[in-house]
Design a protein around this motif. Structure first.
Motif, PDB file in Angstrom:
ATOM      1  N   VAL A  72      40.380 -33.401 -69.178  1.00 10.18           N
ATOM      2  CA  VAL A  72      40.912 -34.409 -68.385  1.00 10.18           C
ATOM      3  C   VAL A  72      40.567 -35.718 -69.045  1.00 10.18           C
ATOM      4  N   SER A  73      41.619 -36.422 -69.039  1.00 11.87           N
ATOM      5  CA  SER A  73      41.420 -38.085 -69.578  1.00 11.87           C
ATOM      6  C   SER A  73      41.881 -38.799 -68.448  1.00 11.87           C
ATOM      7  N   PHE A  82      36.415 -45.371 -53.804  1.00 12.33           N
ATOM      8  CA  PHE A  82      35.249 -44.577 -54.098  1.00 12.33           C
ATOM      9  C   PHE A  82      34.609 -44.303 -55.547  1.00 12.33           C
ATOM     10  N   GLU A  83      33.516 -43.918 -55.799  1.00 16.23           N
ATOM     11  CA  GLU A  83      32.958 -43.881 -57.295  1.00 16.23           C
ATOM     12  C   GLU A  83      33.394 -42.604 -57.687  1.00 16.23           C
ATOM     13  N   LEU A  84      33.783 -42.643 -58.959  1.00 12.87           N
ATOM     14  CA  LEU A  84      34.347 -41.325 -59.683  1.00 12.87           C
ATOM     15  C   LEU A  84      33.223 -40.429 -59.945  1.00 12.87           C
ATOM     16  N   ARG A  85      33.290 -39.194 -59.712  1.00 12.43           N
ATOM     17  CA  ARG A  85      32.194 -38.332 -60.145  1.00 12.43           C
ATOM     18  C   ARG A  85      32.348 -37.938 -61.689  1.00 12.43           C
ATOM     19  N   PRO A  86      31.183 -37.798 -62.454  1.00 15.27           N
ATOM     20  CA  PRO A  86      31.445 -37.518 -63.753  1.00 15.27           C
ATOM     21  C   PRO A  86      32.148 -35.914 -63.907  1.00 15.27           C
ATOM     22  N   GLU A  87      31.897 -35.013 -63.161  1.00 17.77           N
ATOM     23  CA  GLU A  87      32.167 -33.704 -63.229  1.00 17.77           C
ATOM     24  C   GLU A  87      33.850 -33.626 -63.022  1.00 17.77           C
ATOM     25  N   GLU A  88      34.531 -34.608 -62.585  1.00 23.16           N
ATOM     26  CA  GLU A  88      35.819 -34.733 -62.234  1.00 23.16           C
ATOM     27  C   GLU A  88      36.876 -35.140 -63.616  1.00 23.16           C
ATOM     28  N   ILE A  89      36.035 -35.639 -64.406  1.00 21.57           N
ATOM     29  CA  ILE A  89      36.915 -35.853 -65.716  1.00 21.57           C
ATOM     30  C   ILE A  89      36.191 -35.478 -66.937  1.00 21.57           C
ATOM     31  N   SER A  90      36.909 -35.320 -67.968  1.00 22.29           N
ATOM     32  CA  SER A  90      36.056 -35.032 -69.296  1.00 22.29           C
ATOM     33  C   SER A  90      35.820 -36.351 -70.127  1.00 22.29           C
ATOM     34  N   ASP A  91      36.557 -37.285 -69.976  1.00 23.35           N
ATOM     35  CA  ASP A  91      36.237 -38.507 -70.892  1.00 23.35           C
ATOM     36  C   ASP A  91      37.326 -39.693 -70.355  1.00 23.35           C
ATOM     37  N   GLN A  92      36.945 -40.710 -70.894  1.00 22.88           N
ATOM     38  CA  GLN A  92      37.918 -42.004 -70.650  1.00 22.88           C
ATOM     39  C   GLN A  92      38.535 -42.478 -71.674  1.00 22.88           C
ATOM     40  N   ARG A  93      38.751 -41.459 -72.624  1.00 26.19           N
ATOM     41  CA  ARG A  93      39.623 -41.975 -73.877  1.00 26.19           C
ATOM     42  C   ARG A  93      40.982 -42.036 -73.541  1.00 26.19           C
ATOM     43  N   ASP A  94      41.766 -42.966 -74.282  1.00 24.62           N
ATOM     44  CA  ASP A  94      43.040 -43.058 -73.898  1.00 24.62           C
ATOM     45  C   ASP A  94      44.039 -42.521 -74.898  1.00 24.62           C
ATOM     46  N   TRP A  95      44.065 -40.997 -74.567  1.00 26.95           N
ATOM     47  CA  TRP A  95      44.778 -40.218 -75.684  1.00 26.95           C
ATOM     48  C   TRP A  95      46.187 -40.640 -75.844  1.00 26.95           C
ATOM     49  N   MET A  96      46.926 -41.278 -74.814  1.00 23.19           N
ATOM     50  CA  MET A  96      48.207 -41.508 -75.105  1.00 23.19           C
ATOM     51  C   MET A  96      48.361 -42.662 -76.216  1.00 23.19           C
ATOM     52  N   ARG A  97      47.323 -43.387 -76.439  1.00 29.41           N
ATOM     53  CA  ARG A  97      47.333 -44.423 -77.378  1.00 29.41           C
ATOM     54  C   ARG A  97      46.565 -44.133 -78.673  1.00 29.41           C
ATOM     55  N   GLU A  98      45.560 -43.202 -78.543  1.00 31.13           N
ATOM     56  CA  GLU A  98      44.770 -42.949 -79.691  1.00 31.13           C
ATOM     57  C   GLU A  98      44.884 -41.480 -80.348  1.00 31.13           C
ATOM     58  N   GLY A  99      45.895 -40.933 -79.607  1.00 34.53           N
ATOM     59  CA  GLY A  99      46.427 -39.465 -80.176  1.00 34.53           C
ATOM     60  C   GLY A  99      45.988 -38.246 -79.400  1.00 34.53           C
ATOM     61  N   PHE A 100      46.675 -37.660 -79.116  1.00 33.37           N
ATOM     62  CA  PHE A 100      46.498 -36.500 -78.301  1.00 33.37           C
ATOM     63  C   PHE A 100      45.872 -35.264 -78.950  1.00 33.37           C
ATOM     64  N   GLY A 104      44.840 -27.362 -76.498  1.00 39.54           N
ATOM     65  CA  GLY A 104      44.993 -27.460 -75.039  1.00 39.54           C
ATOM     66  C   GLY A 104      44.317 -26.598 -74.155  1.00 39.54           C
ATOM     67  N   PRO A 105      44.506 -26.394 -72.777  1.00 33.92           N
ATOM     68  CA  PRO A 105      45.373 -27.401 -71.893  1.00 33.92           C
ATOM     69  C   PRO A 105      44.578 -28.654 -71.836  1.00 33.92           C
ATOM     70  N   TRP A 106      45.477 -29.761 -71.552  1.00 36.22           N
ATOM     71  CA  TRP A 106      45.027 -31.067 -71.325  1.00 36.22           C
ATOM     72  C   TRP A 106      45.849 -31.999 -70.228  1.00 36.22           C
ATOM     73  N   PHE A 107      45.137 -32.708 -69.632  1.00 42.31           N
ATOM     74  CA  PHE A 107      45.897 -33.649 -68.697  1.00 42.31           C
ATOM     75  C   PHE A 107      45.518 -34.843 -69.035  1.00 42.31           C
ATOM     76  N   CYS A 108      46.131 -35.922 -69.293  1.00 40.71           N
ATOM     77  CA  CYS A 108      45.912 -37.268 -69.346  1.00 40.71           C
ATOM     78  C   CYS A 108      46.526 -38.412 -68.429  1.00 40.71           C
ATOM     79  N   TYR A 109      45.729 -39.282 -67.914  1.00 37.29           N
ATOM     80  CA  TYR A 109      46.399 -40.382 -67.201  1.00 37.29           C
ATOM     81  C   TYR A 109      46.483 -41.700 -68.109  1.00 37.29           C
ATOM     82  N   ALA A 110      47.427 -42.491 -67.787  1.00 35.07           N
ATOM     83  CA  ALA A 110      47.639 -43.646 -68.442  1.00 35.07           C
ATOM     84  C   ALA A 110      48.083 -44.581 -67.413  1.00 35.07           C
ATOM     85  N   ASN A 111      47.312 -45.845 -67.369  1.00 34.54           N
ATOM     86  CA  ASN A 111      47.787 -46.838 -66.275  1.00 34.54           C
ATOM     87  C   ASN A 111      48.471 -47.890 -67.170  1.00 34.54           C
ATOM     88  N   LEU A 112      49.336 -48.356 -66.691  1.00 37.28           N
ATOM     89  CA  LEU A 112      50.196 -49.202 -67.366  1.00 37.28           C
ATOM     90  C   LEU A 112      50.023 -50.694 -66.539  1.00 37.28           C
TER      91      LEU A 112
END
Length: 442
Positions: A72-73, A82-100, A104-112
């Motif tokens: 999960v990115s 509220f504050e994000l808990r570390p156990e709820e994401i894998s990392d904060q890399r932007d896979w959509m711009r840095e490469g997927f 898998g499986p994976w889930f990626c969020y990107a904010n525009l």
């Protein structure tokens, strides 16, 4: 919108599903996003004030994905009140711009960020210094929106400031659409496009006057596009109601995960019982106190104003930086608005509002007194009452009490300090209201 130019979003919709009746539960970012990631109405868990900090939030749907083996990115915009808990994401890399990832499986969020309200400010000062105008300046002049050709909403004055702000918004949308095209091309190049569900959604409505922060369709009627090869037929138009609390259950269903116990929404595709209503509301917006709730059916919008003594035109420091807001106030003070345009500056709001959204898409004709709609009005009233009772509406509890109970952190003084009077002659509706809803001495 005849002035919109969104070829990549149009193509994405042609390749998948477009939901025509999707609605968020709050017309501003952090509370809306808090409900999207938890599957709970913000006012039921305590994340409803913009800004506040909920101290013990329910788990995010991403925790279930991680437990099911998903990477999960979620880079940026973990602003959920509220504050994000570390156990709820894998990392904060932007896979959509840095490469997927290759596995898998994976889930990626990107904010525009291109259509954020701060990009409407003409001068890059203070909070907007990193953002303002950079998107529009990257757009070739031949592709920029012509302010003179725009259609102006009937509630706004037709003046240069309004036309320029709306043109800037359209240009920002065009740049956002180009960014979406870049991301989709990156996904295609990765070889995983046919094995990936793509969801396009937003936090709230347009960052223009009477949109963001308000419970009319311009603030809560959301775009929702989903491309799911092999799952959704191209060109599908989903006309059933979709609430933003329904997205998390739907994502977990796609991932073959059980819904979380706290979910207040439902998976909306192939639902056994389609929704009759979407619900939501708004509370404090920065230093601007109010409390509003709504029930939206496929055709009608019912709004309940718990503080009709508070005008629509209360001052909000963030919103006041927009030239169109400054012009709207100036023209009102000069008596140069039509009755429809001046209605926003009424000293009070009605206690209830009811609109036929098919006949009145801007929601300007309040039909509360129409006897032919009495049954529909009562149906919407009762539905909202039942909803608020079932989920529990913490908006009824004064914010200092929520702080005292240990539910939210105390940020009242931080935003009370931002309440400043408007310079005359525009201070008549500047708002002597305390952040907690109590009237200050004049």
């Amino acid at each position: 919108d005849p002035d919109a130019r969104t070829p990549h979003l149009d193509q994405l919709a042609a390749e998948g599903l477009r939901a025509s009746h999707a609605f968020t539960h709050c017309p501003v970012c952090a509370p809306s996003r808090s409900g999207l990631v938890t599957g709970c109405y913000p006012y039921s868990i305590g994340s409803h004030q913009m800004r506040s900090t909920l101290l013990d939030p329910p788990p995010l749907f991403t925790r279930a994905l991680k437990e099911a083996g998903y990477q999960v990115s979620w880079p940026g915009k973990t602003d959920f009140n509220f504050e994000l808990r570390p156990e709820e994401i894998s990392d904060q890399r932007d896979w959509m711009r840095e490469g997927f990832p290759s596995n898998g499986p994976w889930f990626c969020y990107a904010n525009l960020f291109q259509t954020h309200e701060s990009n409407m400010w003409p001068e890059p000062d203070g909070e907007g210094q990193r953002w303002c105008q950079i998107h529009r300046e990257n757009l070739p002049r031949s592709q920029r929106c012509d302010p003179a050709s725009l259609q102006i909403p009937p509630y706004l004055p037709d003046c240069p400031e309004v036309r320029e702000d709306l043109a800037r918004h359209h240009d920002n949308v065009r740049v956002l659409d180009q960014e979406i095209g870049t991301i989709l091309a990156q996904l295609e190049a990765s070889g995983q496009a046919d094995n990936t569900i793509v969801i396009f959604a937003v936090d709230h409505g347009a960052g223009i006057l009477r949109g963001k922060r308000w419970c009319y369709d311009l603030g809560v009627h959301m775009p929702l596009i989903i491309r799911a090869p092999g799952r959704l037929a191209p060109g599908t138009v989903h006309q059933d109601l979709v609430a933003w609390v329904d997205l998390a259950p739907q994502i977990l269903r796609w991932a073959d995960c059980d819904p979380l116990p706290q979910f207040q929404g439902q998976a909306f595709l192939d639902a056994e019982q389609p929704r009759e209503f979407c619900f939501g509301g708004r509370d404090r917006m920065d230093e601007q106190f109010d409390r509003i709730r709504f029930a939206r059916s496929s055709r009608y919008l019912y709004i309940r104003n718990y503080h009709p003594e508070l005008p629509w035109a209360q001052r909000n420091h963030y919103m006041e930086r927009m030239p169109s807001m400054q012009a709207w106030r100036r023209l009102h003070a000069a008596g140069q608005l039509t009755p429809q345009q001046a209605a926003w500056f009424a000293p009070e709001k009605p206690a209830e509002e009811f609109y036929d959204c098919d006949a009145d898409p801007w929601q300007l004709d309040n039909r509360m007194a129409d006897p032919s709609l009495a049954a529909e009005i009562q149906r919407h009233r009762a539905a909202l009452d039942e909803h608020l009772s079932s989920v529990g509406d913490l908006g009824a509890v004064p914010e200092p009490e929520l702080v005292q109970q240990g539910l939210v952190a105390d940020r009242i003084a931080e935003y009370r300090a931002r309440i400043t009077p408007l310079p005359k002659p525009y201070d008549n509706l500047g708002g002597p209201w305390d952040i907690t809803g109590r009237l200050w001495p004049r």
